[in-house]
Write a protein that holds these residues in place. Structure first.
Motif, PDB file in Angstrom:
ATOM      1  N   PHE A   9      -3.188   2.841   5.019  1.00  0.00           N
ATOM      2  CA  PHE A   9      -4.423   2.068   4.974  1.00  0.00           C
ATOM      3  C   PHE A   9      -5.089   2.266   3.616  1.00  0.00           C
ATOM      4  O   PHE A   9      -5.253   3.394   3.173  1.00  0.00           O
ATOM      5  CB  PHE A   9      -5.386   2.541   6.073  1.00  0.00           C
ATOM      6  CG  PHE A   9      -4.825   2.400   7.462  1.00  0.00           C
ATOM      7  CD1 PHE A   9      -5.091   1.278   8.217  1.00  0.00           C
ATOM      8  CD2 PHE A   9      -4.022   3.399   8.011  1.00  0.00           C
ATOM      9  CE1 PHE A   9      -4.579   1.140   9.497  1.00  0.00           C
ATOM     10  CE2 PHE A   9      -3.503   3.280   9.286  1.00  0.00           C
ATOM     11  CZ  PHE A   9      -3.789   2.141  10.031  1.00  0.00           C
ATOM     12  N   ALA A  10      -5.472   1.162   2.987  1.00  0.00           N
ATOM     13  CA  ALA A  10      -6.133   1.235   1.678  1.00  0.00           C
ATOM     14  C   ALA A  10      -7.424   0.433   1.721  1.00  0.00           C
ATOM     15  O   ALA A  10      -7.509  -0.609   2.379  1.00  0.00           O
ATOM     16  CB  ALA A  10      -5.211   0.674   0.595  1.00  0.00           C
ATOM     17  N   GLU A  11      -8.435   0.917   1.008  1.00  0.00           N
ATOM     18  CA  GLU A  11      -9.707   0.199   0.946  1.00  0.00           C
ATOM     19  C   GLU A  11      -9.496  -1.163   0.312  1.00  0.00           C
ATOM     20  O   GLU A  11      -8.661  -1.341  -0.565  1.00  0.00           O
ATOM     21  CB  GLU A  11     -10.732   1.017   0.154  1.00  0.00           C
ATOM     22  CG  GLU A  11     -11.160   2.240   0.926  1.00  0.00           C
ATOM     23  CD  GLU A  11     -11.982   3.187   0.095  1.00  0.00           C
ATOM     24  OE1 GLU A  11     -12.945   3.726   0.654  1.00  0.00           O
ATOM     25  OE2 GLU A  11     -11.662   3.398  -1.079  1.00  0.00           O
ATOM     26  N   LEU A  12     -10.297  -2.096   0.768  1.00  0.00           N
ATOM     27  CA  LEU A  12     -10.156  -3.466   0.318  1.00  0.00           C
ATOM     28  C   LEU A  12     -11.452  -3.941  -0.340  1.00  0.00           C
ATOM     29  O   LEU A  12     -12.053  -4.916   0.068  1.00  0.00           O
ATOM     30  CB  LEU A  12      -9.777  -4.364   1.495  1.00  0.00           C
ATOM     31  CG  LEU A  12      -9.204  -5.711   1.152  1.00  0.00           C
ATOM     32  CD1 LEU A  12      -7.873  -5.573   0.410  1.00  0.00           C
ATOM     33  CD2 LEU A  12      -9.006  -6.551   2.395  1.00  0.00           C
ATOM     34  N   GLY A  13     -11.913  -3.183  -1.332  1.00  0.00           N
ATOM     35  CA  GLY A  13     -13.093  -3.594  -2.097  1.00  0.00           C
ATOM     36  C   GLY A  13     -14.417  -3.088  -1.569  1.00  0.00           C
ATOM     37  O   GLY A  13     -15.463  -3.359  -2.146  1.00  0.00           O
ATOM     38  N   THR A  14     -14.400  -2.347  -0.477  1.00  0.00           N
ATOM     39  CA  THR A  14     -15.608  -1.794   0.105  1.00  0.00           C
ATOM     40  C   THR A  14     -15.232  -0.627   1.004  1.00  0.00           C
ATOM     41  O   THR A  14     -14.061  -0.478   1.372  1.00  0.00           O
ATOM     42  CB  THR A  14     -16.389  -2.853   0.920  1.00  0.00           C
ATOM     43  OG1 THR A  14     -17.531  -2.265   1.512  1.00  0.00           O
ATOM     44  CG2 THR A  14     -15.526  -3.477   1.992  1.00  0.00           C
ATOM     45  N   GLN A  15     -16.208   0.183   1.382  1.00  0.00           N
ATOM     46  CA  GLN A  15     -15.922   1.344   2.239  1.00  0.00           C
ATOM     47  C   GLN A  15     -15.769   0.984   3.712  1.00  0.00           C
ATOM     48  O   GLN A  15     -15.550   1.853   4.532  1.00  0.00           O
ATOM     49  CB  GLN A  15     -17.031   2.392   2.091  1.00  0.00           C
ATOM     50  CG  GLN A  15     -17.076   3.021   0.716  1.00  0.00           C
ATOM     51  CD  GLN A  15     -18.226   3.988   0.578  1.00  0.00           C
ATOM     52  OE1 GLN A  15     -19.173   3.980   1.350  1.00  0.00           O
ATOM     53  NE2 GLN A  15     -18.164   4.834  -0.440  1.00  0.00           N
ATOM     54  N   THR A  16     -15.877  -0.305   4.054  1.00  0.00           N
ATOM     55  CA  THR A  16     -15.748  -0.689   5.448  1.00  0.00           C
ATOM     56  C   THR A  16     -14.629  -1.681   5.717  1.00  0.00           C
ATOM     57  O   THR A  16     -14.408  -2.069   6.853  1.00  0.00           O
ATOM     58  CB  THR A  16     -17.075  -1.277   5.974  1.00  0.00           C
ATOM     59  OG1 THR A  16     -17.476  -2.344   5.122  1.00  0.00           O
ATOM     60  CG2 THR A  16     -18.154  -0.239   6.049  1.00  0.00           C
ATOM     61  N   ALA A  17     -13.899  -2.107   4.705  1.00  0.00           N
ATOM     62  CA  ALA A  17     -12.755  -3.008   4.895  1.00  0.00           C
ATOM     63  C   ALA A  17     -11.495  -2.304   4.432  1.00  0.00           C
ATOM     64  O   ALA A  17     -11.450  -1.788   3.320  1.00  0.00           O
ATOM     65  CB  ALA A  17     -12.964  -4.308   4.141  1.00  0.00           C
ATOM     66  N   TYR A  18     -10.495  -2.290   5.296  1.00  0.00           N
ATOM     67  CA  TYR A  18      -9.232  -1.623   4.992  1.00  0.00           C
ATOM     68  C   TYR A  18      -8.063  -2.569   5.178  1.00  0.00           C
ATOM     69  O   TYR A  18      -8.099  -3.470   6.010  1.00  0.00           O
ATOM     70  CB  TYR A  18      -9.047  -0.379   5.878  1.00  0.00           C
ATOM     71  CG  TYR A  18      -9.799   0.791   5.339  1.00  0.00           C
ATOM     72  CD1 TYR A  18      -9.170   1.765   4.588  1.00  0.00           C
ATOM     73  CD2 TYR A  18     -11.169   0.900   5.541  1.00  0.00           C
ATOM     74  CE1 TYR A  18      -9.873   2.832   4.054  1.00  0.00           C
ATOM     75  CE2 TYR A  18     -11.880   1.961   5.010  1.00  0.00           C
ATOM     76  CZ  TYR A  18     -11.221   2.922   4.271  1.00  0.00           C
ATOM     77  OH  TYR A  18     -11.924   3.960   3.739  1.00  0.00           O
ATOM     78  N   LEU A  19      -7.045  -2.330   4.408  1.00  0.00           N
ATOM     79  CA  LEU A  19      -5.809  -3.088   4.495  1.00  0.00           C
ATOM     80  C   LEU A  19      -4.784  -2.244   5.213  1.00  0.00           C
ATOM     81  O   LEU A  19      -4.608  -1.066   4.903  1.00  0.00           O
ATOM     82  CB  LEU A  19      -5.322  -3.398   3.073  1.00  0.00           C
ATOM     83  CG  LEU A  19      -4.011  -4.126   2.963  1.00  0.00           C
ATOM     84  CD1 LEU A  19      -4.164  -5.538   3.500  1.00  0.00           C
ATOM     85  CD2 LEU A  19      -3.555  -4.145   1.535  1.00  0.00           C
ATOM     86  N   LYS A  20      -4.124  -2.829   6.183  1.00  0.00           N
ATOM     87  CA  LYS A  20      -3.096  -2.117   6.944  1.00  0.00           C
ATOM     88  C   LYS A  20      -1.751  -2.722   6.594  1.00  0.00           C
ATOM     89  O   LYS A  20      -1.563  -3.917   6.592  1.00  0.00           O
ATOM     90  CB  LYS A  20      -3.369  -2.276   8.436  1.00  0.00           C
ATOM     91  CG  LYS A  20      -2.333  -1.637   9.322  1.00  0.00           C
ATOM     92  CD  LYS A  20      -2.693  -1.869  10.764  1.00  0.00           C
ATOM     93  CE  LYS A  20      -1.627  -1.286  11.672  1.00  0.00           C
ATOM     94  NZ  LYS A  20      -1.869  -1.619  13.043  1.00  0.00           N
ATOM     95  N   ARG A  30     -11.496 -10.937  -3.642  1.00  0.00           N
ATOM     96  CA  ARG A  30     -10.577 -10.752  -4.769  1.00  0.00           C
ATOM     97  C   ARG A  30      -9.394  -9.868  -4.365  1.00  0.00           C
ATOM     98  O   ARG A  30      -8.235 -10.184  -4.636  1.00  0.00           O
ATOM     99  CB  ARG A  30     -11.323 -10.146  -5.961  1.00  0.00           C
ATOM    100  CG  ARG A  30     -10.472  -9.951  -7.190  1.00  0.00           C
ATOM    101  CD  ARG A  30     -11.264  -9.596  -8.450  1.00  0.00           C
ATOM    102  NE  ARG A  30     -12.600  -9.112  -8.260  1.00  0.00           N
ATOM    103  CZ  ARG A  30     -12.946  -7.811  -8.244  1.00  0.00           C
ATOM    104  NH1 ARG A  30     -12.017  -6.883  -8.383  1.00  0.00           N
ATOM    105  NH2 ARG A  30     -14.194  -7.457  -8.104  1.00  0.00           N
ATOM    106  N   ALA A  31      -9.690  -8.770  -3.680  1.00  0.00           N
ATOM    107  CA  ALA A  31      -8.636  -7.870  -3.215  1.00  0.00           C
ATOM    108  C   ALA A  31      -7.759  -8.563  -2.174  1.00  0.00           C
ATOM    109  O   ALA A  31      -6.529  -8.459  -2.215  1.00  0.00           O
ATOM    110  CB  ALA A  31      -9.251  -6.595  -2.632  1.00  0.00           C
ATOM    111  N   GLU A  32      -8.387  -9.292  -1.267  1.00  0.00           N
ATOM    112  CA  GLU A  32      -7.629  -9.993  -0.227  1.00  0.00           C
ATOM    113  C   GLU A  32      -6.691 -11.035  -0.845  1.00  0.00           C
ATOM    114  O   GLU A  32      -5.519 -11.144  -0.455  1.00  0.00           O
ATOM    115  CB  GLU A  32      -8.577 -10.673   0.755  1.00  0.00           C
ATOM    116  CG  GLU A  32      -7.845 -11.443   1.835  1.00  0.00           C
ATOM    117  CD  GLU A  32      -8.767 -12.186   2.775  1.00  0.00           C
ATOM    118  OE1 GLU A  32      -8.316 -12.538   3.869  1.00  0.00           O
ATOM    119  OE2 GLU A  32      -9.940 -12.443   2.411  1.00  0.00           O
ATOM    120  N   LYS A  33      -7.175 -11.778  -1.815  1.00  0.00           N
ATOM    121  CA  LYS A  33      -6.348 -12.790  -2.475  1.00  0.00           C
ATOM    122  C   LYS A  33      -5.126 -12.141  -3.131  1.00  0.00           C
ATOM    123  O   LYS A  33      -3.994 -12.640  -3.006  1.00  0.00           O
ATOM    124  CB  LYS A  33      -7.178 -13.537  -3.524  1.00  0.00           C
ATOM    125  CG  LYS A  33      -6.406 -14.598  -4.261  1.00  0.00           C
ATOM    126  CD  LYS A  33      -7.278 -15.302  -5.284  1.00  0.00           C
ATOM    127  CE  LYS A  33      -6.461 -16.319  -6.058  1.00  0.00           C
ATOM    128  NZ  LYS A  33      -7.241 -16.947  -7.117  1.00  0.00           N
TER     129      LYS A  33
END
Length: 141
Positions: free
Chosen positions: A130-141, A12-15
């Motif tokens: 860098f922002a979290e992308l719906g979980t503590q292990t995926a980040y958006l750069k 959802r965040a990625e979309k």
């Protein structure tokens, strides 16, 4: 492909973010980053370049503040700036219900409910954040 990327909150965040800019990069960490410092260490960046997505409850609504990882968000300043009578951190259950994300993994985008979002101008110090992308292990750069 990392199985983490198949989880609904991450998708959802990625979309939402890819609709904004398809060139943004998703980074999956090997370990969970429970704090902004953990994330900064894993990503090799300044802790200030980590975006903390913080949900606050006002007297009749919720707002999301995107705060630099090395800064704190003052409830009194929020009250004064926005002329709120009352403001408090949202309860973890409220965070999940309003954003669709669990505390510690709240993305700045792709929320279940429409939110007013305020961005800390301290993030302007960095060319890359860098922002979290719906979980503590995926980040958006």
């Amino acid at each position: 492909m990392n199985s983490l990327l198949n989880k609904e909150p991450v998708k959802r965040a990625e979309k939402a973010i890819k609709a904004f800019n398809s060139n943004l990069e998703i980074i999956c960490l090997e370990k969970t980053a429970r704090t902004a410092q953990d994330a900064a260490t894993a990503l090799g960046c300044n802790v200030g370049a980590i975006v903390k997505s913080l949900l606050f409850k006002t007297e009749d609504n919720f707002i999301l503040c995107l705060v630099s990882g090395d800064k704190r968000c003052s409830l009194n300043k929020l009250k004064n700036i926005f002329n709120f009578k009352d403001v408090s951190m949202a309860h973890p259950d409220e965070v999940k219900k309003i954003t669709g994300y669990t505390i510690g993994g709240v993305s700045p985008v792709g929320h279940l409910n429409k939110l007013k979002i305020y961005i800390d101008n301290n993030l302007e110090r960095f060319t890359t954040i860098f922002a979290e992308l719906g979980t503590q292990t995926a980040y958006l750069k």
